[in-house]
Design a protein around this motif. Structure first.
Motif, PDB file in Angstrom:
ATOM      1  N   SER A   1       0.761  -1.282   0.427  1.00 53.56           N
ATOM      2  CA  SER A   1      -0.124   0.070   0.307  1.00 53.56           C
ATOM      3  C   SER A   1       1.024   1.348   0.032  1.00 53.56           C
ATOM      4  O   SER A   1       0.330   1.809  -0.743  1.00 53.56           O
ATOM      5  N   THR A   2       1.957   1.381   1.243  1.00 55.23           N
ATOM      6  CA  THR A   2       2.416   2.372   0.827  1.00 55.23           C
ATOM      7  C   THR A   2       3.278   2.651  -1.080  1.00 55.23           C
ATOM      8  O   THR A   2       3.682   3.768  -0.965  1.00 55.23           O
ATOM      9  N   VAL A   3       4.127   1.128  -1.218  1.00 56.18           N
ATOM     10  CA  VAL A   3       4.772   1.429  -2.785  1.00 56.18           C
ATOM     11  C   VAL A   3       3.447   2.093  -3.692  1.00 56.18           C
ATOM     12  O   VAL A   3       3.907   3.037  -4.138  1.00 56.18           O
ATOM     13  N   ILE A   4       2.515   1.335  -3.272  1.00 49.59           N
ATOM     14  CA  ILE A   4       0.965   1.686  -5.047  1.00 49.59           C
ATOM     15  C   ILE A   4       0.925   3.339  -4.061  1.00 49.59           C
ATOM     16  O   ILE A   4       0.828   4.292  -5.151  1.00 49.59           O
ATOM     17  N   ALA A   5       1.205   4.120  -3.141  1.00 51.70           N
ATOM     18  CA  ALA A   5       0.022   5.101  -2.770  1.00 51.70           C
ATOM     19  C   ALA A   5       1.185   6.240  -3.007  1.00 51.70           C
ATOM     20  O   ALA A   5       1.107   7.428  -3.717  1.00 51.70           O
ATOM     21  N   TRP A   6       3.140   5.896  -2.423  1.00 48.96           N
ATOM     22  CA  TRP A   6       3.514   6.887  -2.868  1.00 48.96           C
ATOM     23  C   TRP A   6       3.632   6.776  -4.550  1.00 48.96           C
ATOM     24  O   TRP A   6       3.739   8.010  -5.448  1.00 48.96           O
ATOM     25  N   THR A   7       3.329   5.462  -5.316  1.00 55.93           N
ATOM     26  CA  THR A   7       3.997   6.264  -6.907  1.00 55.93           C
ATOM     27  C   THR A   7       2.960   7.134  -7.035  1.00 55.93           C
ATOM     28  O   THR A   7       2.606   7.527  -8.381  1.00 55.93           O
ATOM     29  N   ILE A   8       1.660   6.646  -6.690  1.00 53.26           N
ATOM     30  CA  ILE A   8       0.324   7.305  -6.844  1.00 53.26           C
ATOM     31  C   ILE A   8       0.522   9.323  -7.499  1.00 53.26           C
ATOM     32  O   ILE A   8       0.648   9.462  -7.650  1.00 53.26           O
ATOM     33  N   ALA A   9       0.805   8.915  -6.084  1.00 56.38           N
ATOM     34  CA  ALA A   9       1.557  11.054  -5.517  1.00 56.38           C
ATOM     35  C   ALA A   9       2.747  11.395  -6.803  1.00 56.38           C
ATOM     36  O   ALA A   9       2.344  12.405  -7.035  1.00 56.38           O
ATOM     37  N   VAL A  10       3.548  10.443  -6.395  1.00 54.16           N
ATOM     38  CA  VAL A  10       4.758  10.570  -7.137  1.00 54.16           C
ATOM     39  C   VAL A  10       4.083  11.345  -8.716  1.00 54.16           C
ATOM     40  O   VAL A  10       4.648  11.702  -9.234  1.00 54.16           O
ATOM     41  N   LEU A  11       3.366  10.416  -8.903  1.00 52.25           N
ATOM     42  CA  LEU A  11       2.747  10.747 -10.828  1.00 52.25           C
ATOM     43  C   LEU A  11       1.238  11.938 -10.888  1.00 52.25           C
ATOM     44  O   LEU A  11       2.577  12.587 -11.046  1.00 52.25           O
ATOM     45  N   PHE A  12       1.176  12.340  -9.688  1.00 49.82           N
ATOM     46  CA  PHE A  12       0.327  13.254  -9.731  1.00 49.82           C
ATOM     47  C   PHE A  12       1.478  14.744  -9.133  1.00 49.82           C
ATOM     48  O   PHE A  12       1.588  15.338 -10.531  1.00 49.82           O
ATOM     49  N   ALA A  13       2.847  14.787  -8.488  1.00 51.30           N
ATOM     50  CA  ALA A  13       3.845  15.666  -8.589  1.00 51.30           C
ATOM     51  C   ALA A  13       4.214  15.930  -9.636  1.00 51.30           C
ATOM     52  O   ALA A  13       4.942  17.009  -9.731  1.00 51.30           O
ATOM     53  N   TYR A  14       4.605  14.961 -10.474  1.00 53.05           N
ATOM     54  CA  TYR A  14       5.709  15.003 -11.352  1.00 53.05           C
ATOM     55  C   TYR A  14       4.344  16.339 -12.425  1.00 53.05           C
ATOM     56  O   TYR A  14       4.766  16.847 -13.281  1.00 53.05           O
ATOM     57  N   TRP A  15       2.922  15.733 -12.832  1.00 57.29           N
ATOM     58  CA  TRP A  15       1.998  16.093 -13.526  1.00 57.29           C
ATOM     59  C   TRP A  15       1.591  17.594 -12.916  1.00 57.29           C
ATOM     60  O   TRP A  15       2.061  18.819 -14.006  1.00 57.29           O
ATOM     61  N   ALA A  16       1.503  17.459 -11.932  1.00 53.25           N
ATOM     62  CA  ALA A  16       1.115  19.204 -11.535  1.00 53.25           C
ATOM     63  C   ALA A  16       2.402  19.795 -11.736  1.00 53.25           C
ATOM     64  O   ALA A  16       2.387  21.174 -11.370  1.00 53.25           O
ATOM     65  N   ASN A  17       3.894  19.384 -10.917  1.00 45.88           N
ATOM     66  CA  ASN A  17       4.976  20.453 -11.320  1.00 45.88           C
ATOM     67  C   ASN A  17       5.310  21.103 -12.447  1.00 45.88           C
ATOM     68  O   ASN A  17       5.658  22.019 -12.758  1.00 45.88           O
ATOM     69  N   ARG A  18       4.932  19.671 -13.251  1.00 48.53           N
ATOM     70  CA  ARG A  18       5.609  20.014 -14.401  1.00 48.53           C
ATOM     71  C   ARG A  18       4.117  21.228 -15.785  1.00 48.53           C
ATOM     72  O   ARG A  18       5.182  22.072 -15.631  1.00 48.53           O
ATOM     73  N   LYS A  19       2.879  20.941 -15.108  1.00 43.62           N
ATOM     74  CA  LYS A  19       2.562  22.153 -15.766  1.00 43.62           C
ATOM     75  C   LYS A  19       2.230  23.385 -14.437  1.00 43.62           C
ATOM     76  O   LYS A  19       1.825  24.015 -15.026  1.00 43.62           O
ATOM     77  N   PHE A  20       1.693  22.955 -13.268  1.00 43.72           N
ATOM     78  CA  PHE A  20       1.325  24.414 -12.897  1.00 43.72           C
ATOM     79  C   PHE A  20       3.261  24.965 -12.013  1.00 43.72           C
ATOM     80  O   PHE A  20       2.789  26.353 -11.245  1.00 43.72           O
ATOM     81  N   VAL A  21       3.733  24.272 -11.809  1.00 41.08           N
ATOM     82  CA  VAL A  21       5.425  25.105 -10.543  1.00 41.08           C
ATOM     83  C   VAL A  21       6.603  25.410 -12.013  1.00 41.08           C
ATOM     84  O   VAL A  21       6.415  26.216 -12.197  1.00 41.08           O
TER      85      VAL A  21
END
Length: 128
Positions: free
Chosen positions: A35-55
């Motif tokens: 669950s930790t690995v799955i959650a981390w992966t989902i969070a990092v995918l979101f972080a990549y997208w959001a940082n790429r687009k908005f930051v």
């Protein structure tokens, strides 16, 4: 303004990580480590997208450019994650410091390093 957006994305990423972990463990009954690995992966995918687009407003549009950028993002996050584990092991397990203080200091260091990596390595400009 960029640092504020980075902070906002970080807070949302953390919330996604916690929610995904909760969803995996409580509703899907997936074991803690998985669950930790799955959650981390989902969070990092979101972080990549959001940082790429908005930051960092990445302008890379080619498949290979995005793949390179995403790979750098994940590798940096893995590296700072390993650094966090090493810091916790040395300062808490070996030297006996209070874990919450060390975890806080470690997270501050990780956030700063992730921002620097994003700014100067990952989202520094068109690499396609």
């Amino acid at each position: 303004m960029q640092i504020i957006l980075y902070g906002i994305v970080g807070v949302i990423t953390t919330a996604i990580n916690i929610f995904a972990y909760w969803l995996c463990t409580r509703l899907l009954y997936i074991p803690v480590v998985a669950s930790t690995v799955i959650a981390w992966t989902i969070a990092v995918l979101f972080a990549y997208w959001a940082n790429r687009k908005f930051v960092f407003h990445s302008t890379i549009n080619s498949f290979t450019g995005i793949l390179r950028e995403a790979s750098e993002f994940f590798l940096c996050r893995i590296a700072t994650g390993i650094l966090d584990v090493i810091i916790m092991y040395i300062f808490v397990d070996v030297l006996g410091f209070y874990d919450v203080v060390i975890k806080t200091a470690s997270n501050i260091l990780v956030i700063v390093l992730n921002y620097i990596a994003s700014k100067i390595i990952i989202f520094k400009g068109d690499k396609s």
